[in-house]
Design an enzyme around this catalytic site. Structure first.
Site, PDB file in Angstrom:
ATOM      1  N   LYS A   9       0.938  -1.086   0.082  1.00 11.07           N
ATOM      2  CA  LYS A   9       0.018   0.126  -0.068  1.00 11.07           C
ATOM      3  C   LYS A   9       0.692   1.150   0.035  1.00 11.07           C
ATOM      4  O   LYS A   9       2.083   1.228   0.707  1.00 11.07           O
ATOM      5  CB  LYS A   9      -0.812  -0.276   1.364  1.00 11.07           C
ATOM      6  CG  LYS A   9      -1.759   1.096   1.530  1.00 11.07           C
ATOM      7  CD  LYS A   9      -2.605   0.945   2.786  1.00 11.07           C
ATOM      8  CE  LYS A   9      -3.329   2.262   2.982  1.00 11.07           C
ATOM      9  NZ  LYS A   9      -2.479   3.181   3.616  1.00 11.07           N
ATOM     10  N   LYS A  14       7.465   0.618   1.592  1.00 10.36           N
ATOM     11  CA  LYS A  14       8.004  -0.225   0.835  1.00 10.36           C
ATOM     12  C   LYS A  14       8.994  -0.035   0.135  1.00 10.36           C
ATOM     13  O   LYS A  14       9.904  -0.609  -0.364  1.00 10.36           O
ATOM     14  CB  LYS A  14       6.704  -0.948  -0.193  1.00 10.36           C
ATOM     15  CG  LYS A  14       6.395  -0.108  -1.247  1.00 10.36           C
ATOM     16  CD  LYS A  14       5.446  -0.530  -2.217  1.00 10.36           C
ATOM     17  CE  LYS A  14       4.725   0.779  -3.039  1.00 10.36           C
ATOM     18  NZ  LYS A  14       4.992   1.927  -2.648  1.00 10.36           N
ATOM     19  N   LYS A  40       5.321   8.354  -7.906  1.00  9.19           N
ATOM     20  CA  LYS A  40       5.929   9.416  -6.624  1.00  9.19           C
ATOM     21  C   LYS A  40       7.532   9.626  -7.136  1.00  9.19           C
ATOM     22  O   LYS A  40       8.334  10.460  -6.656  1.00  9.19           O
ATOM     23  CB  LYS A  40       6.000   8.850  -5.561  1.00  9.19           C
ATOM     24  CG  LYS A  40       4.829   9.219  -4.942  1.00  9.19           C
ATOM     25  CD  LYS A  40       4.799   9.249  -3.270  1.00  9.19           C
ATOM     26  CE  LYS A  40       4.854   7.842  -2.727  1.00  9.19           C
ATOM     27  NZ  LYS A  40       5.406   7.235  -2.248  1.00  9.19           N
ATOM     28  N   ASP A 126      -1.692  -0.476  -4.228  1.00 11.50           N
ATOM     29  CA  ASP A 126      -3.087  -0.074  -4.158  1.00 11.50           C
ATOM     30  C   ASP A 126      -3.659   0.273  -5.471  1.00 11.50           C
ATOM     31  O   ASP A 126      -5.182   0.732  -5.491  1.00 11.50           O
ATOM     32  CB  ASP A 126      -3.560   0.970  -2.765  1.00 11.50           C
ATOM     33  CG  ASP A 126      -2.541   1.759  -2.642  1.00 11.50           C
ATOM     34  OD1 ASP A 126      -1.678   2.110  -3.537  1.00 11.50           O
ATOM     35  OD2 ASP A 126      -2.594   2.618  -1.622  1.00 11.50           O
TER      36      ASP A 126
END
Lengths: 730, 430
Positions: A9, A14, A40, A126
């Site tokens: 998520k 992560k 990102k 996600d």
């Protein structure tokens, strides 16, 4: 384990986990590549001590394909770890999933993974669209780790990822386990333990919560590189050794939502709560419902009946809009969509020039351009490309601009309506938001275009112009459109009438603006779509229509002329035309009777109106043995105004054809497309989908049948089909 | 009023991929996309490679085929864009497996379907029960040649071609697509010339080959790249994979000199004897000569006749070389389609500089004053609409509509004679 996807998520940590694992693997002497698959673009930041690299997608956007160099996007990080960021669009625009696909294609082209022992994909988990699933497809990750904390939403996301993996793998084992990134919450371990047990996966590593991760991040390093805590670093070292040695892999066994809740939260699924009747509250009353039925929506037959969509709305809308000769039509589309439309528009123009020397301006040179959306536009959003094209077209000062959208920009969420703000008082910008076939089929696109442009352009309150008619819904792609119009215009001329606007066929903005000046409207085709258009004009503008379509055959031609003459009080010239044409018709029909009387006619067709053929058949003494109507995307319901009754079978099953031919023994078989093989029928002929208008349409066909019957010859070429089968592979 | 907007819209990589696969015999190209993406491709593939004698839509069910004989599709709609195309794709592949006899299934995503991200190979491959080649990213507004090469490279990758023993004297042809107007005649002429020279014609990749032919690609001693925009990248890939060297034609062999150079080069590379070919070439030149001489004696033409060419850089290079050097004609406009492809741009510029005709490059073909215009049917029609008086010679699709029962070509010796005929007929009025 050569390629490992790390899913989790957003915000679960992560990237930090992936970077530390990469660092530990590299420290053990392996050549490691880490690919960040998150818009990102911060997956590899800790491996490069904060140095940033241009993302693959930004690079593709700015660089010609011929100039691509992998070194431009590949950064060397801690212990020569290869660091790549796929990148992606700004939130809310473009298509991030498509971006991942594009980035991977470039990496494949350079075979970048071949240079490394192990590849780590750090993937936002996600997001569930196909693009983000690329790393778990065949040919990419051979092992998957789930990063999760013991929070319910993190476990929910992990479970969703398992669903994605299962979709690709079925029962194959590919999940290496869970990387448990502790948050330090109450009962977190219990929830994680329960989840792991329920999905039957091991917790491959437990990463304790520690501020040292944050401290290392401030130093722009991984914790492994920083050496701040040997024990913590050891967690990743141990994991790296297990990865390098190869770990057992397990199939994805996702839980249902209810099972997940039960396993993790210990709660039972609640029955859906009954709807609560709200107490009446007069403080914020809803806006009153407008009187009437609200805006009328018009649907093509395909859409209304939920049939497979024939063609796309984009093409339908574009093909009609170009008939506003002084407008500029911009297709917001990749080149392929514009090209396919251009070819369908221009084929009649090329053929007309080649065969007849006709120069059809709309077909040959449609006023049509496209934004030619590129891969980068699709990923980052295409509105900038549209604005650029629109501004360029504005400089040419067309009468107005129409923008029509194809499906790729529709899917990524480009909103072409936003650019209506670029309109100027003397240069309107209208949009037809078809979004390819998202709005429907070709006919739905036509309807959208017709109703949108009519609504935007037609002026109310224009002074009436007597003795004028509009022509509505000519089929602009048919080859006989101009021939038919010329014949109708000839009849109109003899009645002292002229045409105001051809909606929409080779017309202008001025003519469309003054559409309401004509006291009467003539519908060219009264099929499903034609009737919808008539309904639209009646409802929206109170338009008056002649209740007959362009006439095909003797009876229709007489009735049409008389109805038209009655409206304009021109009976005398109309009767003169009828006398003149009918005399010719009768003479020739009588001459054909000796050959055709008693012949048996079987019709298998998509056409739903056949009176023009049937009337002539009766006039020359032909016996109509059966009419078989095939389902047709553009029309519905067989219609006849003849008093005689014929055996008719609608929704005809094509498999019955041979049986009917054998049982009914026709002399003449009429279809829309003739078979090259012999059916055993003496005369096989084809019915045009859009027949010629006028008195002689049916007679022209009967003339052919008589000639064929007199000839009584198939043509030797028909014997050669077996040779074609022999010498030409399928 | 509309003249300011006229721009010739050309096909892109999506069409390149579909036409590459449609050039394989007993292959089915399934478009995973809306039916709007299949109609043109089916009609064009059917026109260029006739495989059935009739158009009866009853023979081609509405579902998947939409009444057309070629290029079935999954007719995706709004729902499929949201939930994925898996169900329809599986169903279509199953239908084809059960109802159509074929050797290879090629699945190409439409541009819209490419945004869904479905794994075509996993879905369709399993259901088809036959070898399956897929293209998930057809490209957005990329060049048609790029698409064509993507398809060829996918075939090489996904059919799992293996290195094998080389057959000396055998060549494959790369860079010939069924989208090229005269592809069938081109292939026939090349086979004829190869036979004259003892060169073994191997696989004509995606131009009338079968799946078994594709599997023999690695056996060739040499790959011949006919059009660089359509074959150079594939040739480089094949050299990388199988070590097969390639010969890059200086544009398609249009005209006597270009053909002679290609065949003599190939003979030298393969150790073959070009004498028989040379004799055929001499006869062809002689035949052309007498006709040119008779027209010339009456009118002084074709020397100094102005002409315009529209095409890819290599195509322009080939036509200009022949028309200027052989006939003494003067290039007035050279209009490059797909100008973003740099292949051969510099070679063309060098040629035009040598010919002192650099000014012709980049002129708008719709403003041409050429007496002869070598272009596709759309451009020729637009010029007619503008009232320009000229003779149009079609060198590319779309065609104005002439149906060639006897395959024509513009390459090789037969092509040189055809072009001579067309040039002379186009100038006889003067």
């Amino acid at each position: 384990m050569k390629e490992i996807a790390i899913y989790g998520k957003g915000g679960i940590g992560k990237s930090a986990v992936a970077a530390n694992l990469s660092a530990a693997l590299a420290a053990s002497g392996l050549r490691v590549l880490q690919i960040g698959c998150d818009p990102k673009r911060d997956s590899t930041r800790l491996l490069t001590n904060g140095r940033t690299t241009v993302t693959v997608l930004d690079y593709i956007r700015a660089t010609s394909p011929t100039d691509y160099q992998i070194g431009d996007v590949l950064l060397s990080g801690y212990k020569n770890i290869g660091c790549l960021e796929a990148g992606g669009p700004e939130p809310g625009v473009g298509c991030a999933g498509r971006g991942i696909i594009t980035a991977f294609e470039l990496l494949d082209r350079f075979r970048i993974k071949d240079r490394y022992d192990i590849t780590i994909y750090d993937v936002l988990g996600d997001v569930v669209c196909g693009g983000f699933a690329v790393p778990i497809r065949q040919g990419y990750a051979d092992a998957v780790f789930l990063v999760a904390s013991g929070e319910y939403m993190a476990l929910y996301a992990a479970n969703n990822i398992l669903r994605g993996v299962k979709n690709y793998d079925g029962g194959r084992g590919r999940v290496a386990g869970i990387l448990y990134n502790r948050r330090g919450l109450a009962d977190e371990d219990e929830r994680m333990r329960a989840f792991a047990a329920a999905v039957r996966l091991p917790v491959a590593a437990v990463i304790p919560r520690s501020d040292l991760f944050a401290q290392a991040e401030r130093e722009k390093r991984t914790l492994v590189e920083s050496g701040l805590d040997a024990a913590l670093g050891g967690v990743f070292g141990k994991l790296a050794r297990r990865v390098a040695a190869g770990m057992p892999l397990f199939p994805a066994r996702p839980l249902s939502d209810a099972e997940l809740e039960r396993a993790v939260l210990g709660t039972e699924e609640q029955a859906a709560a009954p709807a609560v009747r709200a107490e009446k509250d007069d403080r914020n009353p809803p806006a009153p419902v407008p009187e009437g039925n609200g805006p009328q929506l018009y649907f093509s037959k395909n859409l209304a009946r939920r049939e497979p969509l024939h063609g796309c709305a984009f093409n339908g809308a574009v093909s009609m809009a170009v008939h506003l000769r002084d407008a500029a039509i911009i297709a917001h589309a990749p080149k392929s969509c514009a090209y396919l439309s251009y070819q369908s528009m221009s084929s009649a123009g090329r053929r007309g020039l080649f065969e007849r020397g006709a120069l059809l301006p709309v077909s040959i040179a449609p006023n049509f351009e496209a934004t030619d959306l590129t891969e980068a536009d699709i990923i980052f959003g295409g509105m900038a490309a549209l604005e650029k094209k629109l501004l360029a077209v504005k400089k040419r000062k067309p009468r107005l601009i129409v923008v029509i959208s194809a499906c790729p920009p529709g899917i990524i969420g480009d909103d072409i309506d936003e650019l209506r703000t670029l309109a100027e008082p003397d240069l309107p910008v209208y949009t037809v938001k078809t979004d390819g076939n998202l709005a429907g089929d070709y006919l739905q696109g036509m309807l959208l275009c017709y109703t949108s442009l009519a609504g935007a352009i037609i002026k109310r309150g224009v002074p009436p112009v007597p003795d004028t008619v509009n022509v509505v819904f000519e089929k602009v792609v048919a080859r006989n459109t101009n021939g038919n119009f010329a014949l109708i215009e000839g009849f109109l001329g003899r009645l002292g009438l002229r045409v105001g606007c051809r909606f929409l066929c080779e017309t202008t903005v001025d003519r469309l603006e003054n559409f309401l000046a004509a006291p009467l409207n003539l519908l060219a085709y009264k099929d499903y779509t034609g009737l919808i258009l008539e309904d639209f004009f009646r409802r929206e503008y109170g338009c008056v229509f002649l209740d007959k379509a362009f006439p095909v055959g003797l009876a229709e031609s007489k009735a049409w002329l008389r109805a038209l003459a009655a409206f304009f009080d021109r009976a005398a010239p109309a009767e003169e035309i009828i006398r003149e044409y009918e005399a010719g018709y009768r003479r020739e029909a009588e001459a054909l009777r000796p050959v055709l009387t008693g012949k048996r006619l079987l019709i298998i067709t998509y056409n739903h109106e056949l009176d023009w053929i049937l009337q002539t058949a009766l006039d020359v003494g032909i016996d109509v043995v059966k009419i078989c109507i095939l389902n047709f995307s553009q029309d519905a319901g067989f219609r006849t105004g003849l008093a005689e009754s014929f055996p008719v079978e609608e929704n005809y099953d094509r498999e019955k054809r041979a049986g009917d031919i054998a049982a009914l023994a026709p002399d003449i078989l009429l279809t829309n497309y003739a078979s090259s093989g012999s059916s055993g029928v003496a005369v096989e002929d084809t019915i045009p989908m859009c027949p010629d208008v006028g008195f002689f349409s049916g007679l022209a066909m009967a003339r052919r049948w008589a000639a064929l019957l007199r000839l009584d010859l198939e043509g030797e070429w028909k014997n050669d089909e077996r040779l074609f089968r022999k010498h030409y592979p399928r | 009023m509309t003249s300011g907007y006229l721009e010739n819209i050309t096909p892109d990589s999506f069409s390149g991929e579909v036409f590459a696969f449609e050039g394989i015999e007993r292959a089915i190209t399934l478009v995973n996309g809306p039916s709007g993406c299949k109609f043109y491709h089916s009609a064009t593939a059917d026109f260029q490679t006739i495989r059935q004698p009739a158009f009866d839509p009853l023979a081609f069910p509405d579902e998947w085929f939409f009444g057309q004989p070629r290029v079935p599709c999954t007719y995706l709609d709004t729902r499929d864009y949201v939930y994925g195309s898996r169900d329809k794709l599986r169903e279509a592949a199953r239908f084809l497996r059960e109802n159509v006899s074929f050797d290879l299934l090629c699945v190409v995503n439409s541009p819209g379907a490419a945004l869904i991200g479905d794994d075509l190979r996993e879905i369709a491959g399993a259901a088809a029960g036959k070898p399956c080649v897929t293209i998930e990213s057809p490209g957005f507004s990329a060049n048609i040649g790029d698409g064509y090469e993507n398809a060829v490279i996918r075939l090489v990758q996904q059919l799992g071609l293996k290195k094998t023993n080389i057959r000396p004297g055998r060549v494959n042809i790369l860079g010939l697509s069924i989208f090229h107007k005269y592809w069938a005649g081109d292939a026939r002429e090349l086979r004829r010339l190869f036979a004259l020279s003892g060169i073994e014609a191997g696989c004509f990749v995606c131009a009338g080959c079968g799946v078994d032919d594709l599997r023999t690609i690695p056996a060739a001693a040499l790959n011949v790249v006919l059009r660089p925009e359509y074959g150079l990248r594939s040739a480089q890939r094949l050299e990388e994979e199988f070590g097969t060297p390639f010969y890059l034609c200086p544009g398609p062999p249009v005209g006597f000199s270009a053909t002679e150079k290609m065949i003599t080069d190939l003979c030298a590379l393969l150790g073959k004897n070009a004498d028989a070919f040379r004799r055929a070439s001499e006869k062809a030149r002689a035949r052309a000569f007498v006709h040119i001489a008779r027209v010339h004696s009456l009118t002084g033409l074709p020397k100094a006749a102005l002409f315009a060419v529209e095409g890819d850089y290599a195509e322009i290079y080939a036509y200009v070389s022949f028309l200027v050097r052989h006939f003494g004609m003067v290039l007035e406009t050279a209009s490059a389609l797909n100008p973003e492809t740099a292949v051969f741009r510099d070679r063309l510029k060098e040629l035009l500089t040598r010919l002192k005709m650099s000014g012709a490059l980049g002129r708008d073909i719709l403003d041409t004053q050429g007496e002869l215009v070598f272009a596709n049917g759309n451009t020729i029609a637009k010029l007619k609409l503008r009232g320009h008086v000229f003779s149009g010679i079609e060198i590319a699709l779309p065609s104005l509509g002439y149906l060639d029962v006897l395959p024509r070509t513009h390459i090789g010796l037969a092509g040189a004679l055809t072009l001579t005929e067309q040039v002379l007929n186009g100038l006889m009025f003067r």
